[in-house]
Design a protein around this motif. Sequence first.
Motif, mmCIF file in Angstrom:
data_model
loop_
_atom_site.group_PDB
_atom_site.id
_atom_site.type_symbol
_atom_site.label_atom_id
_atom_site.label_comp_id
_atom_site.label_asym_id
_atom_site.label_seq_id
_atom_site.Cartn_x
_atom_site.Cartn_y
_atom_site.Cartn_z
ATOM 1 N N MET A 1 0.826 -1.210 0.000
ATOM 2 C CA MET A 1 0.000 0.000 0.000
ATOM 3 C C MET A 1 0.858 1.256 0.000
ATOM 4 O O MET A 1 0.540 2.236 -0.677
ATOM 5 N N GLN A 2 1.960 1.224 0.739
ATOM 6 C CA GLN A 2 2.856 2.381 0.757
ATOM 7 C C GLN A 2 3.520 2.587 -0.597
ATOM 8 O O GLN A 2 3.668 3.719 -1.074
ATOM 9 N N VAL A 3 3.911 1.493 -1.237
ATOM 10 C CA VAL A 3 4.580 1.576 -2.534
ATOM 11 C C VAL A 3 3.623 2.048 -3.626
ATOM 12 O O VAL A 3 3.997 2.829 -4.511
ATOM 13 N N LEU A 4 2.375 1.598 -3.561
ATOM 14 C CA LEU A 4 1.404 1.928 -4.604
ATOM 15 C C LEU A 4 0.726 3.283 -4.387
ATOM 16 O O LEU A 4 0.107 3.813 -5.302
ATOM 17 N N SER A 5 0.838 3.830 -3.189
ATOM 18 C CA SER A 5 0.235 5.140 -2.912
ATOM 19 C C SER A 5 1.128 6.248 -3.457
ATOM 20 O O SER A 5 2.337 6.252 -3.221
ATOM 21 N N LEU A 6 0.532 7.186 -4.171
ATOM 22 C CA LEU A 6 1.294 8.311 -4.707
ATOM 23 C C LEU A 6 1.512 9.362 -3.627
ATOM 24 O O LEU A 6 0.642 9.621 -2.796
ATOM 25 N N GLN A 7 2.689 9.967 -3.656
ATOM 26 C CA GLN A 7 2.966 11.067 -2.735
ATOM 27 C C GLN A 7 2.230 12.313 -3.217
ATOM 28 O O GLN A 7 2.267 12.639 -4.399
#
Length: 272
Positions: A244-250
């Motif tokens: 989820m952290q990797v796929l979430s955009l900043q």
Amino acid sequence: MMHLVLIDALNLIRRLYAVQERPYLPLAEQVADGTRQQIINNTRNMLLQALQRLRHELSPSHALLVFDGRDSQWRQQRCPEYKANRKPMPEILAEALPLLEQSAAQHGFRCFTDPKLEADDIIASIASKLNQHQQQVTIVSTDKGFLPLLTQGINIYDPFARQQLNPAYVETKFGVAPAQLVRLWSLTGDSTNNIAGVSGVGPKTALELMALGDTLTDALAHPDCPKKLRDKILSHKEAIVNYMQVLSLQTTLELGLNLQELRLPEPVQEQP
């Protein structure tokens, strides 16, 4: 009202380049017969045509082409398999990028790269910030990773299908609202980014689980959640959080861009 078009530059350019590339010719032969320069020229012309078409179709007041930084590695550090299935950029195209950026700039389209940032995060941060100020933003890309950003004021446009994507499109295609996509992909996997997900959890199972609660914790605590599925999700909890952290955009990057510099010049009127 201001309307900023944010163009996922390499997403667009690589698709245009692929039309021109002749992979069946050895590189030396491409150089020898002039095909290499022809490919570059054709890609440049197609890019300029595409930019003018976007200007006509979307009527932006401002525009920015955003390129990936070569040194962005934080996602790979968290998840080594992230995008490991992607083919490297063709040598010809890599060498042509400065020319393509220069040509776009000469036609009024500002280009932006930060060596340490992915284009996706740059675009997401700009779009989110302007949306907070009630400004209209359109993201031009075929990358489904932008779909979680869909909301009032942030649109996504597929330049090849010439289609505006909206929350109803997401609901029909994936079965969830845009804000739930990252959670869905973290469970089912995301082949585009080489994210494995949870083995044995497909879209049907994931959707049934997500329907039990607004968060995975709520869903797992629901009395209707099967014990076998609960145990499987709990055993993969750390991986799911990581996905989820990797796929979430900043969306909160400070980039120091001046919007005035992104304003498109008035189109040149053709002489009769």
